[in-house]
Design a protein around this motif. Structure first.
Motif, mmCIF file in Angstrom:
data_model
loop_
_atom_site.group_PDB
_atom_site.id
_atom_site.type_symbol
_atom_site.label_atom_id
_atom_site.label_comp_id
_atom_site.label_asym_id
_atom_site.label_seq_id
_atom_site.Cartn_x
_atom_site.Cartn_y
_atom_site.Cartn_z
ATOM 1 N N ARG A 144 0.865 -1.184 0.000
ATOM 2 C CA ARG A 144 0.000 0.000 0.000
ATOM 3 C C ARG A 144 0.900 1.232 0.000
ATOM 4 N N ILE A 145 0.719 2.092 -0.991
ATOM 5 C CA ILE A 145 1.607 3.244 -1.155
ATOM 6 C C ILE A 145 0.773 4.505 -1.339
ATOM 7 N N VAL A 146 1.119 5.559 -0.601
ATOM 8 C CA VAL A 146 0.474 6.856 -0.787
ATOM 9 C C VAL A 146 1.516 7.867 -1.242
ATOM 10 N N TYR A 147 1.237 8.538 -2.362
ATOM 11 C CA TYR A 147 2.046 9.647 -2.843
ATOM 12 C C TYR A 147 1.339 10.934 -2.429
ATOM 13 N N ALA A 148 2.071 11.853 -1.824
ATOM 14 C CA ALA A 148 1.463 13.068 -1.290
ATOM 15 C C ALA A 148 2.274 14.293 -1.674
ATOM 16 N N ASN A 149 1.581 15.343 -2.093
ATOM 17 C CA ASN A 149 2.236 16.616 -2.372
ATOM 18 C C ASN A 149 2.548 17.346 -1.074
ATOM 19 N N VAL A 150 3.801 17.680 -0.882
ATOM 20 C CA VAL A 150 4.223 18.391 0.322
ATOM 21 C C VAL A 150 3.639 19.809 0.351
ATOM 22 N N SER A 151 3.547 20.440 -0.806
ATOM 23 C CA SER A 151 3.059 21.816 -0.881
ATOM 24 C C SER A 151 2.522 22.091 -2.284
ATOM 25 N N TYR A 152 1.914 23.266 -2.444
ATOM 26 C CA TYR A 152 1.408 23.760 -3.729
ATOM 27 C C TYR A 152 0.231 22.950 -4.290
ATOM 28 N N ASP A 153 -0.303 22.019 -3.526
ATOM 29 C CA ASP A 153 -1.500 21.299 -3.971
ATOM 30 C C ASP A 153 -2.714 22.083 -3.483
ATOM 31 N N HIS A 154 -3.489 22.649 -4.390
ATOM 32 C CA HIS A 154 -4.604 23.517 -4.011
ATOM 33 C C HIS A 154 -5.861 22.739 -3.629
ATOM 34 N N MET A 155 -5.862 21.416 -3.836
ATOM 35 C CA MET A 155 -7.058 20.614 -3.578
ATOM 36 C C MET A 155 -6.952 19.698 -2.357
ATOM 37 N N VAL A 156 -5.791 19.125 -2.131
ATOM 38 C CA VAL A 156 -5.632 18.120 -1.073
ATOM 39 C C VAL A 156 -4.374 18.432 -0.266
ATOM 40 N N GLY A 157 -4.530 18.564 1.038
ATOM 41 C CA GLY A 157 -3.400 18.889 1.913
ATOM 42 C C GLY A 157 -2.460 17.717 2.119
ATOM 43 N N TRP A 158 -1.253 18.056 2.554
ATOM 44 C CA TRP A 158 -0.212 17.047 2.781
ATOM 45 C C TRP A 158 -0.630 16.065 3.878
ATOM 46 N N ARG A 159 -1.251 16.566 4.929
ATOM 47 C CA ARG A 159 -1.604 15.727 6.064
ATOM 48 C C ARG A 159 -2.585 14.628 5.684
ATOM 49 N N THR A 160 -3.653 14.993 4.984
ATOM 50 C CA THR A 160 -4.682 14.010 4.654
ATOM 51 C C THR A 160 -4.228 13.042 3.570
ATOM 52 N N SER A 161 -3.387 13.508 2.636
ATOM 53 C CA SER A 161 -2.960 12.623 1.557
ATOM 54 C C SER A 161 -1.854 11.666 1.981
ATOM 55 N N SER A 162 -1.140 12.003 3.060
ATOM 56 C CA SER A 162 -0.071 11.125 3.543
ATOM 57 C C SER A 162 -0.461 10.374 4.807
ATOM 58 N N ILE A 163 -1.685 10.555 5.274
ATOM 59 C CA ILE A 163 -2.203 9.885 6.486
ATOM 60 C C ILE A 163 -1.273 10.142 7.658
ATOM 61 N N ARG A 164 -1.066 11.426 7.966
ATOM 62 C CA ARG A 164 -0.191 11.799 9.071
ATOM 63 C C ARG A 164 -0.880 12.809 9.992
ATOM 64 N N ARG A 165 -0.403 12.851 11.220
ATOM 65 C CA ARG A 165 -0.822 13.897 12.149
ATOM 66 C C ARG A 165 -0.002 15.156 11.870
ATOM 67 N N GLU A 166 -0.502 16.279 12.362
ATOM 68 C CA GLU A 166 0.183 17.556 12.154
ATOM 69 C C GLU A 166 1.616 17.499 12.657
ATOM 70 N N LYS A 167 1.825 16.895 13.819
ATOM 71 C CA LYS A 167 3.167 16.842 14.399
ATOM 72 C C LYS A 167 4.111 15.923 13.631
ATOM 73 N N GLU A 168 3.553 15.082 12.768
ATOM 74 C CA GLU A 168 4.374 14.148 11.992
ATOM 75 C C GLU A 168 4.831 14.743 10.656
ATOM 76 N N LEU A 169 4.401 15.955 10.361
ATOM 77 C CA LEU A 169 4.811 16.614 9.127
ATOM 78 C C LEU A 169 6.155 17.293 9.357
ATOM 79 N N VAL A 170 7.190 16.631 8.954
ATOM 80 C CA VAL A 170 8.538 17.170 9.139
ATOM 81 C C VAL A 170 9.034 17.738 7.819
ATOM 82 N N LYS A 171 10.030 18.590 7.911
ATOM 83 C CA LYS A 171 10.583 19.207 6.704
ATOM 84 C C LYS A 171 11.213 18.132 5.830
#
Length: 452
Positions: free
Chosen positions: A302-329
């Motif tokens: 199972r693989i999820v590809y997620a845009n870190v930024s500049y995606d106007h429709m879907v945020g990084w958090r929801t597309s990568s199945i992560r919590r806010e604190k798990e979004l690292v640089k």
């Protein structure tokens, strides 16, 4: 396993996976060790290490028995001479492409051609058409059922098929998650299949959360999503074009159904009665609606590809199945051979009790449905997001981060990631190459194991 009944507020969902997975304390970052210096480097399909392959190479699994190692030279030659086709002229692996909201099969024109070129005749690459354009507004469940029926028809017409994978973009990922639950059938594996499964686990080629079962009678291999809102779009910057402005994010949930129908309610988690869990939460467990997690768990990868930024429709958090604190640089440099693919992380399964819908969630949902009070809606989203993550993390996921910060038009990230149109969105060609090589890698590993 029989599906659990829908729960009343305060009751836990089925904890079916909590006894089958191990809690792991660390993630493996940069799981794809990629090299462009060798055209014949060995690879690993290990879930704990990620894909190890060279762009364009014909790679062989390095987690092999002595017999498999002895076959390496002959196998490389066979794979190269067949241009990716591993079993005669008839395809045995169905790859279903699922488009997103207000889209059509034409969105996959570039991807379909590129995958055919890279994967060869062993794959039947099929772009679904049952949910084109405004049909995407009828709800995730309705679209998922139509997709399931369409896949069944394809399988009936192609008798040579033995395996199935999905590649979905945006909302299509949720349609696909619903469809596989409709198509899933649990079965008691034969002794030989059970031995094969245990051998794969010992070699590190199989996720510990794998469950036995088929999708429309075929062996499930890969489930891949590109910029899919797995956690919905409610919450801070989950729908980025609202710019994180609290006033707009507060107004969006009640207005969404007027623009995108039932799908809007489901994405904002306001569908159904207040005392009933929203559909996206139900889809993180096995329940009377379907065996959603068993179906996902049946896939080898199972693989999820997620845009870190500049995606106007879907945020990084929801597309990568992560919590806010798990979004690292993330790194700014692309992986070798895959432009704009900047990081790969394997997240192993975590043992939890599974998602719940406590009384406070029902109360918060009622407030979110009937009022535009920011505090109530934020509370409801925080509860739901955590519960959905709790459910989905019962399975192992490979998470691939994509960044178009250096692209000529970075604000087209949502369309770039699947090259919606080769002329305008070709910045995502490296992402599609990464997807294709991953599919090819997994197929090679399956072929070697089947030959043992």
């Amino acid at each position: 396993m029989a599906a659990a009944s829908l729960l009343q507020p305060g009751c836990a969902y089925s904890g079916r996976f909590s006894n089958n997975v191990n809690n792991t304390n660390s993630n493996v970052r940069n799981g794809a060790s990629l090299s462009s210096t060798s055209s014949s480097s060995s690879c690993s399909c290990s879930f704990s290490q990620g894909f190890h392959f060279s762009p364009g190479s014909n790679s062989i699994c390095k987690h092999q028995t002595p017999r498999a190692q002895a076959m390496n030279t002959a196998t490389r030659g066979n794979l190269a001479s067949s241009s990716g086709s591993l079993s005669g002229n008839e395809p045995d692996h169905l790859l279903v492409l699922v488009h997103g909201i207000l889209a059509s099969p034409s969105d996959w024109t570039y991807v379909q051609a590129e995958l055919k070129r890279r994967l060869g005749r062993n794959f039947l690459i099929y772009a679904s058409s049952s949910n084109s354009y405004t049909k995407t507004f009828s709800g995730i469940d309705g679209a998922g059922k139509r997709l399931a029926e369409e896949v069944m028809q394809v399988v009936r017409k192609t008798k040579s098929l033995k395996k199935i994978s999905f590649l979905a973009h945006s909302l299509g990922g949720l349609f696909a998650r619903y469809a596989i639950a409709v198509l899933y059938k649990q079965h008691a594996p034969s002794s030989s299949k059970h031995d094969d499964y245990n051998n794969l686990k010992r070699q590190g080629l199989q996720d510990a959360s794998f469950t036995q079962g088929t999708i429309v009678g075929l062996e499930p291999i890969n489930f891949i999503t590109l910029a899919t809102p797995h956690l919905g779009v409610r919450g801070r910057k989950q729908l980025p074009f609202l710019l994180g402005i609290s006033f707009l994010e507060k107004l969006a949930p009640p207005l969404a159904p007027f623009f995108v129908g039932q799908t809007g309610s489901q994405l904002f988690l306001t569908d159904g009665q207040p005392n009933k869990p929203p559909l996206l939460l139900r889809m993180t467990s096995d329940c009377e609606d379907g065996q959603f997690m068993s179906a996902l768990g049946a896939f080898r990868c199972r693989i999820v590809y997620a845009n870190v930024s500049y995606d106007h429709m879907v945020g990084w958090r929801t597309s990568s199945i992560r919590r806010e604190k798990e979004l690292v640089k993330t790194p700014q440099r692309s992986l070798n051979g895959y432009q704009h693919v900047v990081d790969v992380e394997y997240c192993p399964p975590v043992s939890t009790e599974g998602p719940k819908f406590p009384p406070k969630a029902a109360k918060a949902k009622e407030s979110a449905q009937n009022e535009t009070d920011a505090q109530n809606t934020v509370q409801y989203h925080e509860i739901m997001e955590e519960e959905m993550i709790q459910g989905l993390q019962q399975l192992g996921w490979k998470k691939v981060d994509v960044s178009f910060h250096s692209a000529f038009w970075p604000f087209f990230a949502h369309n770039n990631i699947h090259v919606k149109n080769e002329r305008f969105y070709n910045a995502g060609a490296g992402v599609i190459a990464h997807v294709a090589d991953g599919l090819k890698q997994q197929e090679s590993c399956l072929y070697v194991n089947a030959s043992l």
